[in-house]
Design a protein around this motif. Sequence first.
Motif, PDB file in Angstrom:
ATOM      1  N   GLY A 123      46.385  45.339  42.109  1.00 48.68           N
ATOM      2  CA  GLY A 123      45.080  44.862  42.544  1.00 48.68           C
ATOM      3  C   GLY A 123      44.408  44.048  41.459  1.00 48.68           C
ATOM      4  O   GLY A 123      44.700  44.200  40.274  1.00 48.68           O
ATOM      5  N   VAL A 124      43.532  43.140  41.879  1.00 49.79           N
ATOM      6  CA  VAL A 124      42.668  42.434  40.936  1.00 49.79           C
ATOM      7  C   VAL A 124      41.282  42.414  41.562  1.00 49.79           C
ATOM      8  O   VAL A 124      41.148  42.188  42.765  1.00 49.79           O
ATOM      9  CB  VAL A 124      43.131  40.981  40.669  1.00 49.79           C
ATOM     10  N   HIS A 125      40.265  42.683  40.762  1.00 53.50           N
ATOM     11  CA  HIS A 125      38.904  42.741  41.268  1.00 53.50           C
ATOM     12  C   HIS A 125      38.119  41.549  40.744  1.00 53.50           C
ATOM     13  O   HIS A 125      37.978  41.386  39.539  1.00 53.50           O
ATOM     14  CB  HIS A 125      38.248  44.056  40.815  1.00 53.50           C
ATOM     15  N   TYR A 126      37.642  40.685  41.660  1.00 55.24           N
ATOM     16  CA  TYR A 126      36.781  39.561  41.286  1.00 55.24           C
ATOM     17  C   TYR A 126      35.406  39.832  41.883  1.00 55.24           C
ATOM     18  O   TYR A 126      35.136  39.402  43.015  1.00 55.24           O
ATOM     19  CB  TYR A 126      37.340  38.242  41.830  1.00 55.24           C
ATOM     20  N   TRP A 174      54.368  54.139  46.575  1.00 60.98           N
ATOM     21  CA  TRP A 174      53.580  54.576  45.412  1.00 60.98           C
ATOM     22  C   TRP A 174      52.691  53.465  44.892  1.00 60.98           C
ATOM     23  O   TRP A 174      51.592  53.702  44.401  1.00 60.98           O
ATOM     24  CB  TRP A 174      54.500  55.066  44.298  1.00 60.98           C
ATOM     25  N   HIS A 175      53.186  52.224  44.964  1.00 60.57           N
ATOM     26  CA  HIS A 175      52.394  51.112  44.433  1.00 60.57           C
ATOM     27  C   HIS A 175      51.094  50.955  45.218  1.00 60.57           C
ATOM     28  O   HIS A 175      50.044  50.686  44.650  1.00 60.57           O
ATOM     29  CB  HIS A 175      53.204  49.818  44.489  1.00 60.57           C
ATOM     30  N   GLU A 176      51.159  51.132  46.544  1.00 61.55           N
ATOM     31  CA  GLU A 176      49.936  51.027  47.342  1.00 61.55           C
ATOM     32  C   GLU A 176      49.008  52.197  47.064  1.00 61.55           C
ATOM     33  O   GLU A 176      47.785  52.035  47.023  1.00 61.55           O
ATOM     34  CB  GLU A 176      50.285  50.947  48.835  1.00 61.55           C
ATOM     35  N   ARG A 177      49.587  53.368  46.851  1.00 59.54           N
ATOM     36  CA  ARG A 177      48.738  54.514  46.487  1.00 59.54           C
ATOM     37  C   ARG A 177      48.030  54.239  45.174  1.00 59.54           C
ATOM     38  O   ARG A 177      46.858  54.570  44.988  1.00 59.54           O
ATOM     39  CB  ARG A 177      49.597  55.778  46.360  1.00 59.54           C
ATOM     40  N   GLU A 178      48.757  53.629  44.234  1.00 58.91           N
ATOM     41  CA  GLU A 178      48.162  53.343  42.934  1.00 58.91           C
ATOM     42  C   GLU A 178      47.027  52.332  43.087  1.00 58.91           C
ATOM     43  O   GLU A 178      45.962  52.475  42.477  1.00 58.91           O
ATOM     44  CB  GLU A 178      49.240  52.791  41.990  1.00 58.91           C
ATOM     45  N   THR A 179      47.250  51.306  43.920  1.00 55.21           N
ATOM     46  CA  THR A 179      46.216  50.280  44.098  1.00 55.21           C
ATOM     47  C   THR A 179      45.001  50.852  44.817  1.00 55.21           C
ATOM     48  O   THR A 179      43.861  50.501  44.516  1.00 55.21           O
ATOM     49  CB  THR A 179      46.813  49.085  44.859  1.00 55.21           C
ATOM     50  N   TRP A 180      45.229  51.752  45.754  1.00 59.95           N
ATOM     51  CA  TRP A 180      44.102  52.454  46.391  1.00 59.95           C
ATOM     52  C   TRP A 180      43.355  53.276  45.344  1.00 59.95           C
ATOM     53  O   TRP A 180      42.121  53.247  45.263  1.00 59.95           O
ATOM     54  CB  TRP A 180      44.606  53.359  47.518  1.00 59.95           C
ATOM     55  N   PHE A 182      43.121  52.923  42.107  1.00 61.34           N
ATOM     56  CA  PHE A 182      42.416  52.196  41.044  1.00 61.34           C
ATOM     57  C   PHE A 182      41.417  51.167  41.577  1.00 61.34           C
ATOM     58  O   PHE A 182      40.499  50.769  40.858  1.00 61.34           O
ATOM     59  CB  PHE A 182      43.423  51.499  40.129  1.00 61.34           C
ATOM     60  N   PHE A 183      41.606  50.667  42.802  1.00 59.14           N
ATOM     61  CA  PHE A 183      40.733  49.596  43.287  1.00 59.14           C
ATOM     62  C   PHE A 183      40.006  49.947  44.573  1.00 59.14           C
ATOM     63  O   PHE A 183      39.089  49.245  44.976  1.00 59.14           O
ATOM     64  CB  PHE A 183      41.536  48.310  43.493  1.00 59.14           C
ATOM     65  N   GLY A 184      40.430  50.997  45.260  1.00 61.51           N
ATOM     66  CA  GLY A 184      39.771  51.369  46.502  1.00 61.51           C
ATOM     67  C   GLY A 184      40.160  50.497  47.678  1.00 61.51           C
ATOM     68  O   GLY A 184      39.437  50.456  48.662  1.00 61.51           O
ATOM     69  N   ILE A 185      41.288  49.792  47.581  1.00 59.38           N
ATOM     70  CA  ILE A 185      41.769  49.037  48.741  1.00 59.38           C
ATOM     71  C   ILE A 185      42.477  50.017  49.674  1.00 59.38           C
ATOM     72  O   ILE A 185      43.391  50.726  49.248  1.00 59.38           O
ATOM     73  CB  ILE A 185      42.746  47.918  48.317  1.00 59.38           C
ATOM     74  N   GLY A 204      35.157  57.432  42.548  1.00 58.15           N
ATOM     75  CA  GLY A 204      35.245  56.036  42.131  1.00 58.15           C
ATOM     76  C   GLY A 204      36.672  55.561  41.928  1.00 58.15           C
ATOM     77  O   GLY A 204      37.630  56.329  42.030  1.00 58.15           O
ATOM     78  N   HIS A 205      36.792  54.268  41.635  1.00 56.86           N
ATOM     79  CA  HIS A 205      38.097  53.633  41.463  1.00 56.86           C
ATOM     80  C   HIS A 205      38.099  52.932  40.113  1.00 56.86           C
ATOM     81  O   HIS A 205      37.503  51.876  39.955  1.00 56.86           O
ATOM     82  CB  HIS A 205      38.348  52.668  42.619  1.00 56.86           C
ATOM     83  N   PRO A 206      38.783  53.512  39.138  1.00 53.87           N
ATOM     84  CA  PRO A 206      38.546  53.167  37.726  1.00 53.87           C
ATOM     85  C   PRO A 206      38.837  51.744  37.301  1.00 53.87           C
ATOM     86  O   PRO A 206      38.251  51.291  36.338  1.00 53.87           O
ATOM     87  CB  PRO A 206      39.465  54.130  36.976  1.00 53.87           C
ATOM     88  N   GLN A 207      39.734  51.013  37.968  1.00 56.71           N
ATOM     89  CA  GLN A 207      40.042  49.700  37.411  1.00 56.71           C
ATOM     90  C   GLN A 207      39.226  48.579  38.039  1.00 56.71           C
ATOM     91  O   GLN A 207      39.452  47.407  37.757  1.00 56.71           O
ATOM     92  CB  GLN A 207      41.550  49.434  37.490  1.00 56.71           C
TER      93      GLN A 207
END
Lengths: 235, 447
Positions: A123-126, A174-180, A182-185, A204-207
């Motif tokens: 994920g990337v957060h802008y 696992w990658h989607e779980r990780e993105t959820w 850290f980013f809440g997607i 919260g979502h730390p990244q």
Amino acid sequence: MSEHQPENLPATSDAGDAQTPGAEVIDQRQGMFGVRGTGDTSGFGGLRRQVALPGGTPKPYGAWFDGAVDRLVGLVGDDAIEKVVVDRGELTLHVAREQLVAVCQQMRDDDALRFEFCSGVSGVHYPNETDRELHAVYHLFSITHNRRIRLEVSCPDSDPHIPSVVSVYPANDWHERETWDFFGIIFDGHPALTRIQMPDDWPGHPQRKDYPLGGIDVEYKGAVIPPPDTRRSYN
Amino acid sequence: MTETHADPYATTRDTTEGKVFTVTGQDWDSVVAGLGEEPEERVVVNMGPQHPSTHGVLRLILELDGETVTEARCGIGYLHTGIEKNMEFRSWTQGVTFVTRMDYLSPFYNETAYCLAVEKLLGIEDQIPEKANVMRVLLMELNRISSHLVCIATGGMEIGALTVMTIGFREREMTLDLFELITGLRMNHAFIRPGGVAQDLPPGALDKIREYITWMNKHLPEYAELCNANPIFKARLQNVGYLDLAGCMALGISGPTVRSTGYALDLRKTQPYCGYETYDFDVPTWDSSDSYGRFRVRLQEMWESLKIIEQCADRLEKMDGDPIMVADKKIGWPSQLAVGSDGMGNSLDHIKHIMGESMEALIHHFKLVTEGFRVPAGQAYVAIESPRGEMGCHVVSDGGTKPYRVHFRDPSFANLQAMPIMCEGSQVADVIVAVASLDPVMGGVDR
């Protein structure tokens, strides 16, 4: 680096320069060194900088890119690909989120594309890119054709849903779980979208960029060192 | 648990899910007695997170029917340290200090993947000095040997092959001695930097590398002699942790696990970086798709790495005094390191230069070290072949002096997803072997 670049300005590239036609301004930064308000006697507080990412690339894209993009558009239709970016020798396809699973299915199954290996999603957060705050970035690898491609999908912060591609690429579980985590997607259709790195009850979502790094002052030989996120920063 | 020996660490409590026992060893009788008259056949066992044979803090949740594992799941996250988040608050060069700590058994791969991605963003891939590339390859291949040795040594220990463990760590120690000589540290090196490497080869390093090659040529055959045809070793490893090529592709598995299915997938060959296309080496495979095959692939890979190290040594011999950092002064680290009486530190010549001779050099040093360099906005993905598979690094820059986002596709993380498919239906003891054959390093999984 650009040819005619003033000596006193920071380094820019043709791709990521706010002045470059086509580049997309996603953010505005103000100030320097973290100084703000009336305490700023240096004048640096008034500094403004535009953050611009490489914009869409017109055809031809070069190398095998044209063939692959045309093939994909032929298979899934014109509206699935929002934008094609060729930057630093890498091909990025911005995919409409509704079409993501269909695109991945063709990417994997079509003989001419055959991206059989998914290296996962990140994920990337802008935060200042209105209605496109959250990006999910997929890296696919075609072992058959020895190519790599990047798919980028965005969703607004107010509706953080992206369809899950686990049905096409089980590797992304696992990658989607990780993105959820850290980013809440929220990846709709994921078999068990739970937190993976953080504890289950973590708030919260730390990244995300609006989530503080945290930290405390550290005293060393009488001097106090502030935590990294409150140190001087160069916008 | 009976009242007679109340162990405060081994208690029983009732939950909505049923009775929960904490077992500390040698007290299975009390668990069986505590189950009552008609015990439920199905037992869910938490193996870990503190279990010596789970390679760090990996928690395996096993549903057992007698000795058979009917369902297996991983619980991870016990070693999450927020490295990716932390990197967003440091300069590009400081990031190396973080990434080297992720997968602590293959630090040079973390560093190289990150540096190659940053260099791609900077557009300076072609300007990296040849010597820096050779040194990167040298360190990476030494690292492959040390990483595979730990895998084979701990994997052997877990099935009771203690000699494999002791000789494995003996050889690994030789490798770490070389790391110490070249980088100054046995681990957490932060030696490979954006633009090159931190320091030139110290005097005498080439001789030590040659000694090392001689030593390994003498001692590497011991592993084959101890294990390859050992009936107990084969009985424990063969047909255990089976995963074929289709399974590997679906689950995104790379590294020795794919090569044990007979498919020679190796990024060093298909998408070479750091000049791997100029080295002569083979990609070993095995066709059994099981733990034994992975062991044989790793063993053979150490020989191939040794071949590459020898070629690196030959090249380095002719490169005495060549640059090891990119010539662009706006990127290359200004400080020079030297070994003094109290160990490695800033070279006194450099200190003298910036403190006593040139104010401009001092300003330049200060600016580059505190502020760092700017990286043009954009994103890049670089993947390299680590001992465990595809080590990918996705870097996003917003044009500033700090990474906007760094994400690592760690092969341990991806490979560990194969644990359930490898273990379900097997016996508990096979779970240990299957997990060991995947060689997960929790520092890399959790980051």
